[in-house]
Design a protein around this motif. Structure first.
Motif, PDB file in Angstrom:
ATOM      1  N   GLU A 179     -46.779  50.106  80.862  1.00 55.19           N
ATOM      2  CA  GLU A 179     -45.798  49.282  81.517  1.00 55.19           C
ATOM      3  C   GLU A 179     -45.679  49.837  82.924  1.00 55.19           C
ATOM      4  O   GLU A 179     -46.036  50.968  83.201  1.00 55.19           O
ATOM      5  N   ILE A 180     -45.125  49.043  83.779  1.00 57.35           N
ATOM      6  CA  ILE A 180     -44.968  49.510  85.153  1.00 57.35           C
ATOM      7  C   ILE A 180     -43.893  50.600  85.212  1.00 57.35           C
ATOM      8  O   ILE A 180     -42.962  50.611  84.408  1.00 57.35           O
ATOM      9  N   ASP A 181     -44.058  51.540  86.136  1.00 55.41           N
ATOM     10  CA  ASP A 181     -43.118  52.636  86.290  1.00 55.41           C
ATOM     11  C   ASP A 181     -41.802  52.112  86.889  1.00 55.41           C
ATOM     12  O   ASP A 181     -41.740  51.731  88.050  1.00 55.41           O
ATOM     13  N   LYS A 182     -40.759  52.085  86.080  1.00 61.87           N
ATOM     14  CA  LYS A 182     -39.506  51.462  86.509  1.00 61.87           C
ATOM     15  C   LYS A 182     -38.832  52.199  87.653  1.00 61.87           C
ATOM     16  O   LYS A 182     -38.192  51.585  88.499  1.00 61.87           O
ATOM     17  N   LYS A 183     -38.971  53.517  87.646  1.00 59.55           N
ATOM     18  CA  LYS A 183     -38.348  54.290  88.726  1.00 59.55           C
ATOM     19  C   LYS A 183     -38.991  53.967  90.068  1.00 59.55           C
ATOM     20  O   LYS A 183     -38.319  53.838  91.090  1.00 59.55           O
ATOM     21  N   ALA A 184     -40.322  53.833  90.031  1.00 60.55           N
ATOM     22  CA  ALA A 184     -41.035  53.515  91.270  1.00 60.55           C
ATOM     23  C   ALA A 184     -40.671  52.107  91.738  1.00 60.55           C
ATOM     24  O   ALA A 184     -40.491  51.856  92.929  1.00 60.55           O
ATOM     25  N   LEU A 185     -40.551  51.206  90.779  1.00 60.88           N
ATOM     26  CA  LEU A 185     -40.202  49.821  91.104  1.00 60.88           C
ATOM     27  C   LEU A 185     -38.829  49.762  91.783  1.00 60.88           C
ATOM     28  O   LEU A 185     -38.640  49.119  92.815  1.00 60.88           O
ATOM     29  N   TYR A 186     -37.885  50.471  91.205  1.00 67.22           N
ATOM     30  CA  TYR A 186     -36.528  50.528  91.760  1.00 67.22           C
ATOM     31  C   TYR A 186     -36.546  51.134  93.162  1.00 67.22           C
ATOM     32  O   TYR A 186     -35.918  50.619  94.096  1.00 67.22           O
ATOM     33  N   TYR A 187     -37.304  52.205  93.309  1.00 71.39           N
ATOM     34  CA  TYR A 187     -37.385  52.875  94.613  1.00 71.39           C
ATOM     35  C   TYR A 187     -37.871  51.901  95.695  1.00 71.39           C
ATOM     36  O   TYR A 187     -37.294  51.804  96.767  1.00 71.39           O
ATOM     37  N   LEU A 188     -38.918  51.151  95.381  1.00 72.59           N
ATOM     38  CA  LEU A 188     -39.443  50.195  96.359  1.00 72.59           C
ATOM     39  C   LEU A 188     -38.417  49.099  96.653  1.00 72.59           C
ATOM     40  O   LEU A 188     -38.263  48.665  97.787  1.00 72.59           O
ATOM     41  N   GLN A 189     -37.713  48.671  95.601  1.00 70.45           N
ATOM     42  CA  GLN A 189     -36.711  47.623  95.810  1.00 70.45           C
ATOM     43  C   GLN A 189     -35.566  48.108  96.698  1.00 70.45           C
ATOM     44  O   GLN A 189     -35.023  47.348  97.490  1.00 70.45           O
ATOM     45  N   THR A 190     -35.191  49.394  96.553  1.00 71.53           N
ATOM     46  CA  THR A 190     -34.099  49.893  97.405  1.00 71.53           C
ATOM     47  C   THR A 190     -34.523  49.940  98.866  1.00 71.53           C
ATOM     48  O   THR A 190     -33.704  50.211  99.734  1.00 71.53           O
ATOM     49  N   LEU A 217     -24.148  51.067  93.548  1.00 69.94           N
ATOM     50  CA  LEU A 217     -24.122  50.279  94.786  1.00 69.94           C
ATOM     51  C   LEU A 217     -25.493  49.696  95.105  1.00 69.94           C
ATOM     52  O   LEU A 217     -25.606  48.601  95.639  1.00 69.94           O
ATOM     53  N   SER A 218     -26.565  50.436  94.763  1.00 69.47           N
ATOM     54  CA  SER A 218     -27.901  49.922  95.081  1.00 69.47           C
ATOM     55  C   SER A 218     -28.431  48.994  93.999  1.00 69.47           C
ATOM     56  O   SER A 218     -29.445  48.337  94.191  1.00 69.47           O
ATOM     57  N   GLY A 219     -27.749  48.964  92.847  1.00 72.64           N
ATOM     58  CA  GLY A 219     -28.151  48.009  91.813  1.00 72.64           C
ATOM     59  C   GLY A 219     -29.240  48.498  90.894  1.00 72.64           C
ATOM     60  O   GLY A 219     -30.124  47.737  90.491  1.00 72.64           O
ATOM     61  N   ARG A 220     -29.208  49.765  90.538  1.00 73.45           N
ATOM     62  CA  ARG A 220     -30.231  50.291  89.633  1.00 73.45           C
ATOM     63  C   ARG A 220     -30.043  49.746  88.226  1.00 73.45           C
ATOM     64  O   ARG A 220     -28.929  49.638  87.728  1.00 73.45           O
ATOM     65  N   GLU A 221     -31.219  49.430  87.615  1.00 75.49           N
ATOM     66  CA  GLU A 221     -31.193  48.907  86.243  1.00 75.49           C
ATOM     67  C   GLU A 221     -30.546  49.934  85.312  1.00 75.49           C
ATOM     68  O   GLU A 221     -30.808  51.134  85.419  1.00 75.49           O
ATOM     69  N   GLY A 222     -29.698  49.471  84.417  1.00 77.89           N
ATOM     70  CA  GLY A 222     -29.057  50.378  83.474  1.00 77.89           C
ATOM     71  C   GLY A 222     -27.684  50.865  83.936  1.00 77.89           C
ATOM     72  O   GLY A 222     -26.961  51.476  83.162  1.00 77.89           O
ATOM     73  N   TYR A 223     -27.374  50.593  85.192  1.00 72.33           N
ATOM     74  CA  TYR A 223     -26.050  50.969  85.712  1.00 72.33           C
ATOM     75  C   TYR A 223     -25.177  49.717  85.753  1.00 72.33           C
ATOM     76  O   TYR A 223     -25.339  48.867  86.618  1.00 72.33           O
ATOM     77  N   LEU A 228     -21.473  42.295  97.088  1.00 70.94           N
ATOM     78  CA  LEU A 228     -22.673  43.099  96.847  1.00 70.94           C
ATOM     79  C   LEU A 228     -23.313  42.774  95.501  1.00 70.94           C
ATOM     80  O   LEU A 228     -24.534  42.761  95.356  1.00 70.94           O
ATOM     81  N   PHE A 229     -22.485  42.515  94.516  1.00 68.97           N
ATOM     82  CA  PHE A 229     -23.015  42.312  93.160  1.00 68.97           C
ATOM     83  C   PHE A 229     -23.665  40.940  92.963  1.00 68.97           C
ATOM     84  O   PHE A 229     -24.215  40.661  91.913  1.00 68.97           O
ATOM     85  N   ASP A 230     -23.582  40.094  93.993  1.00 72.94           N
ATOM     86  CA  ASP A 230     -24.321  38.832  93.964  1.00 72.94           C
ATOM     87  C   ASP A 230     -25.767  39.014  94.400  1.00 72.94           C
ATOM     88  O   ASP A 230     -26.548  38.080  94.362  1.00 72.94           O
ATOM     89  N   MET A 231     -26.065  40.212  94.863  1.00 73.40           N
ATOM     90  CA  MET A 231     -27.386  40.422  95.456  1.00 73.40           C
ATOM     91  C   MET A 231     -28.252  41.304  94.565  1.00 73.40           C
ATOM     92  O   MET A 231     -27.771  42.206  93.898  1.00 73.40           O
ATOM     93  N   GLU A 232     -29.589  41.026  94.624  1.00 76.04           N
ATOM     94  CA  GLU A 232     -30.558  41.903  93.976  1.00 76.04           C
ATOM     95  C   GLU A 232     -30.671  43.197  94.779  1.00 76.04           C
ATOM     96  O   GLU A 232     -30.301  43.236  95.958  1.00 76.04           O
ATOM     97  N   THR A 233     -31.237  44.200  94.146  1.00 72.21           N
ATOM     98  CA  THR A 233     -31.429  45.494  94.819  1.00 72.21           C
ATOM     99  C   THR A 233     -32.071  45.327  96.198  1.00 72.21           C
ATOM    100  O   THR A 233     -31.604  45.877  97.193  1.00 72.21           O
ATOM    101  N   GLU A 234     -33.165  44.525  96.248  1.00 73.35           N
ATOM    102  CA  GLU A 234     -33.876  44.396  97.522  1.00 73.35           C
ATOM    103  C   GLU A 234     -33.043  43.647  98.560  1.00 73.35           C
ATOM    104  O   GLU A 234     -33.145  43.908  99.758  1.00 73.35           O
ATOM    105  N   GLU A 235     -32.186  42.707  98.074  1.00 72.75           N
ATOM    106  CA  GLU A 235     -31.355  41.959  99.024  1.00 72.75           C
ATOM    107  C   GLU A 235     -30.270  42.862  99.621  1.00 72.75           C
ATOM    108  O   GLU A 235     -29.906  42.735 100.782  1.00 72.75           O
ATOM    109  N   ARG A 236     -29.780  43.762  98.796  1.00 73.37           N
ATOM    110  CA  ARG A 236     -28.790  44.716  99.305  1.00 73.37           C
ATOM    111  C   ARG A 236     -29.413  45.575 100.407  1.00 73.37           C
ATOM    112  O   ARG A 236     -28.792  45.857 101.428  1.00 73.37           O
TER     113      ARG A 236
END
Lengths: 425, 261
Positions: free
Chosen positions: A367-378, B53-59, B73-81
């Protein structure tokens, strides 16, 4: 017994005794005898379990008897490299497209032209294990053999390229033998190119003498209804070093067997392989490493991305013989499946008979690395784009490891564009 | 107070991880240009705040609201934030072999530009900017070619985070324990980088366990986070007080989950 197989044996028999073929008779005859005692594989044959041979049985490709048509075919250009060319067209050596002038210490000769053929005959098919059915067929059907020899202590900086080019619906059998004498160094590329329905076997044996160093690239990039079965087989004497890189796309049938056989201590081999499969393509890689002596090191990284309804087969066997103490061996196969219907059959096998060794093996369908995916999205990168970046990164990591940067820079965009086509679907 | 003057507004935020409440009623308001330090003992929820605040999955956000520049903020995806100007500098940045730092940085900058209706930056222009950013954070230019954070030391990873900040020019930077694992020299480099980015347009949340970092990055406000809430707020002098007293004064009451456990 398939009709194609029976016909192949008859054709092989017909080659024996021909004027320009006679010198090969010892190898050919031995192969024919063995093939007669070999059953054509079916689904119960372990080595072919996931790779049906229907496309061989039904092929319309045939051996061309006409003169080579040079107007259409030429080895692909790699910007920044002018290789020493060894070109086969439809299974026959093509002097016109092959390099004539060679650097000192390098000889490239056609077996039939050799005065002392016995030396080559002794070597031929001694490294390639007999269990390879198509290797045996290659022994029986190949009409030209090229012997590439790098002399003692000689370093050939220019890559040597063995090209196996096929014209429309050609059947071809290409055979080469490479000797690196003591302390010799070389880079060898094996490349095949084919259009339309073709059938090809391409087998190369590599004899690495003491402290020889080989950089090896094998490109199996034929797609579509091409059927290709081949192998690269290496014997490493004491202190020899091998760095082998395989890039495979799939086709109707694309099968590669690689063998690394340690014959002397303190030798090491690194094998990296990448496959990218799309549509209904099939790619099958069997890699076998024989640790017959102590103190050798093997590292294998095999990674693939399989899309659509494509299928990949990987079988990685590491056999550590009883005397092979202090062996270090690692084998890692990682796969990404881009669709529900994509398939990977992976089987890493460690067989260990020595007690003082360090070995690790693993196979994953990741599966794709979720931590890396999140990092790129941030960092503002969309999820979809991040996924593509990570998937490509997964393959790119092995391209980064290629020792020849010029080749890596040629490979990278090619892999990227294929990858992007796969992702789009 | 008019919303126009507030960059970030957190109201009665409750959030949990794996069904365990971590943030339990947090309120915070940050105006443009302000630097807020959030201090607190381990387990207080400091890192969780950045992830929520950044919208991490599981939080999971259980209740409360957060607005960034007036937007929910919570209307936005992580990348939109991120594109809206939120930047989280990680305590442990992720290593991504096979994806070059340069490719990664350009993709992030382009994503933000695109969101602002700008065209993608040309490779040549970007390379120039990236090289300048490298120089500012004291990273060799060769790091642009390497895999994202791949094989970087702890200090190099933090400087790489800082480089991203320089290139992305966010409105709100959350620095999550940026000082952890850094020696004093590395800390100074990072602090100087942060200070060079302070402006009326940019706010910071500096999350840290130790006062040390605040010697270099002077906060306007210091908040003490304990058991998911801000229990005390003050100016920079509060940090010094905490340094002297430690956090033991906070633990007069055992945490809720300990009672439950």
């Amino acid at each position: 017994m398939s009709e194609w197989f029976s016909n192949a044996l008859i054709r092989a028999q017909d080659l024996t005794g021909l004027v320009d073929q006679q010198w090969m008779d010892p190898v050919r005859t031995k192969a024919i005898t063995q093939l007669k005692n070999t059953a054509w594989p079916n689904r119960k044959t372990e080595a072919w379990r996931y790779t049906p041979l229907r496309s061989v049985e039904r092929t319309t490709a045939s051996v061309k008897s006409t003169e080579n048509d040079l107007s259409q075919l030429a080895p692909v250009v790699i910007p920044g490299i002018e290789p020493i060319e060894v070109v086969f067209i439809d299974g026959r050596y093509c002097a016109a497209l092959s390099s004539g002038e060679l650097p000192e210490g390098l000889s490239i000769v056609l077996g039939s032209k050799l005065e002392a053929r016995d030396e080559l005959l002794d070597k031929l098919s001694a490294i390639k294990p007999e269990r390879h059915l198509f290797g045996m067929l290659n022994d029986a059907l190949a009409q030209d053999v090229v012997w590439i020899k790098v002399g003692c202590g000689v370093s050939i900086d220019t890559p040597i390229r063995i090209s196996n080019l096929s014209s429309q619906s050609a059947e071809s059998h290409v055979k080469a033998f490479v000797s690196l004498e003591e302390g010799a160094q070389a880079t060898i590329l094996e490349m095949a190119d084919a259009e339309g329905q073709t059938l090809s076997t391409g087998f190369t044996e590599y004899d690495l003498a003491k402290n020889a160093r080989l950089e090896h690239y094998r490109f199996a990039l034929q797609t579509g209804d091409n059927v290709s079965v081949g192998g690269s087989h290496f014997k490493l004497e004491e202190g020899a070093q091998l760095n082998s890189n395989i890039i495979g796309f799939g086709s109707d049938l694309q099968r590669l067997d690689t063998d690394i056989i340690y014959a002397g201590e303190n030798a090491n081999a690194k094998l990296n392989a990448i496959y990218l499969l799309d549509g209904k393509e099939l790619f099958d890689l069997h890699a076998t490493v024989e640790h017959a002596v102590p103190n050798c090191v093997t590292e294998e990284n095999i990674r693939g991305i399989v899309a659509d309804r494509a299928r990949a087969v990987f079988n990685g066997r590491i056999h550590i013989h009883r005397d092979a103490q202090k062996t270090l061996a690692e084998l890692n196969n990682r796969n990404l499946l881009l669709s529900d219907k994509a398939e990977i059959n992976t089987k890493p096998e460690l067989e260990i008979y020595a007690d003082d060794v360090r070995c690790a093996h693993g196979a994953t369908v990741a599966e794709i690395d979720k931590k890396a995916l999140y990092y790129l999205q941030t960092r503002g990168i969309s999820r979809a784009k991040a996924q593509v970046m990570l998937n490509f990164g997964f393959i790119n990591e092995l391209i980064d490891q290629m020792p020849n940067e010029v080749i890596a820079e040629w490979v990278r965009p090619m892999i990227r564009s294929r990858f992007e086509q796969m992702e789009v679907k | 107070m008019s919303n126009e003057n507030v960059l970030l507004s957190i109201k009665d935020l409750h959030a949990s991880v794996e069904e365990k409440n971590i943030i339990k009623g947090l309120n915070l308001e940050i105006k443009p240009g302000e630097v807020h330090a959030i201090m607190g003992p381990n387990g207080a929820g400091k890192s969780t705040l950045g992830y929520v605040l950044s919208g991490r999955e599981g939080y999971e956000v259980d209740s409360g609201s957060v607005s960034l520049g007036g937007e929910d903020l919570f209307d936005m995806e992580t990348e939109e934030r991120a594109r809206a100007g939120l930047f989280l500098a990680f305590q442990y940045p992720v290593e991504i072999p096979g994806v070059s730092n340069l490719e990664f940085l350009k993709a992030s900058v382009d994503a933000t530009r695109e969101a602002n209706g700008e065209e993608a930056i040309t490779s040549a222009d970007f390379l120039k900017q990236a090289k300048e950013a490298c120089k500012k954070v004291n990273l060799p230019v060769s790091f642009l070619k390497r895999g994202v954070n791949e094989g970087f030391s702890g200090g190099e990873k933090k400087r790489n985070e800082l480089m991203q900040m320089l290139l992305l020019k966010p409105k709100l930077c959350i620095l999550d324990e940026t000082d952890s694992g850094l020696d004093i020299d590395a800390l100074q480099v990072v602090a100087e980088g942060v200070n060079s980015q302070r402006s009326d347009e940019r706010s910071f949340i500096v999350v840290t366990h130790y006062q040390r970092l605040l010697d270099y990055i002077k906060p306007d406000y210091v908040h003490v986070l304990s058991d998911g809430k801000i229990v005390k707020s003050g100016d920079a002098s509060l940090a010094l007080e905490l340094e002297a007293q430690g956090y033991s004064w906070l633990q007069t009451e055992p945490a809720e989950d300990e009672l439950e456990g």
